[in-house]
Design an enzyme around this catalytic site. Sequence first.
Site, short mmCIF file in Angstrom:
data_model
loop_
_atom_site.label_atom_id
_atom_site.label_comp_id
_atom_site.label_asym_id
_atom_site.label_seq_id
_atom_site.Cartn_x
_atom_site.Cartn_y
_atom_site.Cartn_z
N GLY A 41 17.97 47.69 63.91
CA GLY A 41 18.41 47.26 65.22
C GLY A 41 18.91 48.44 66.04
N CYS A 42 19.85 48.17 66.93
CA CYS A 42 20.38 49.23 67.80
C CYS A 42 20.94 50.38 66.98
CB CYS A 42 21.46 48.65 68.71
SG CYS A 42 22.25 49.89 69.75
N PHE A 43 20.49 51.59 67.26
CA PHE A 43 20.94 52.73 66.46
C PHE A 43 22.41 53.04 66.65
CE2 PHE A 43 18.13 55.45 69.55
CZ PHE A 43 18.90 55.09 70.64
N TRP A 44 23.02 52.60 67.75
CA TRP A 44 24.46 52.81 67.93
C TRP A 44 25.25 52.18 66.79
CZ3 TRP A 44 24.86 50.69 73.63
CH2 TRP A 44 24.21 51.58 74.51
N CYS A 45 24.85 50.97 66.41
CA CYS A 45 25.58 50.22 65.38
C CYS A 45 25.37 50.83 64.00
CB CYS A 45 25.14 48.76 65.37
SG CYS A 45 25.46 47.88 66.91
#
Length: 210
Positions: A41-45
């Site tokens: 999913g979102c690489f930030w997380c």
Amino acid sequence: MGLFGSKRDDGAFGLVSGSFPDPATDIDAAADKGVAVLAGGCFWCVEAVYLELDGVRSVVSGYAGGSPETADYNSVCSGRTGHAEAVEIRYDPQKISFGMLLKIFFSVAHDPTQVDRQGADVGPQYRSAIFYADDEQKRVAEAYMAQIDDAGVLDGAIATTLEPLEAFYEGEDYHQNYAARNPMQPYIAFTAAPKVQKLYKLYPEKTKGR
């Protein structure tokens, strides 16, 4: 609200009661090159979770699965590049193993039962994927996926793909260490922070102990 300030724990999605097993098959530390590329999913997380692990030296957000010509955020967001948002994790195999990185990946960093999405983030660029660099990483990943399937700790089928790592492309500067730099951003507060909170709750001995 800081990175640990949220009371919400949305890390329980896709899970049933029971603990994820430690990997029965792993890479020997002497043979481990200490680099893993994972997409969840979102690489930030995903980046936010792995930066907290003891033994992790660095985490870089970027792209894997497509060509260099389309390895930029605007192109990847189209969902037509073949890329997934991914992180490159560099770690000390004497402190943390590839198998343990996978345990965190499946139990904390994302929901491995969702197909081409993570929550409201929809598209193949948000798929669950392990980009294996060699046969050893592939062997360990296959073994651990079978192990957690047998353990029955997920309430759905594993959607994670195993894909050969052709290349990892570093993302734009503003994506790097994003959660730590933007703790008040709503997406970080309500999506990334609960994952980090869950990591500290489940595996405090594996963290850097902030």
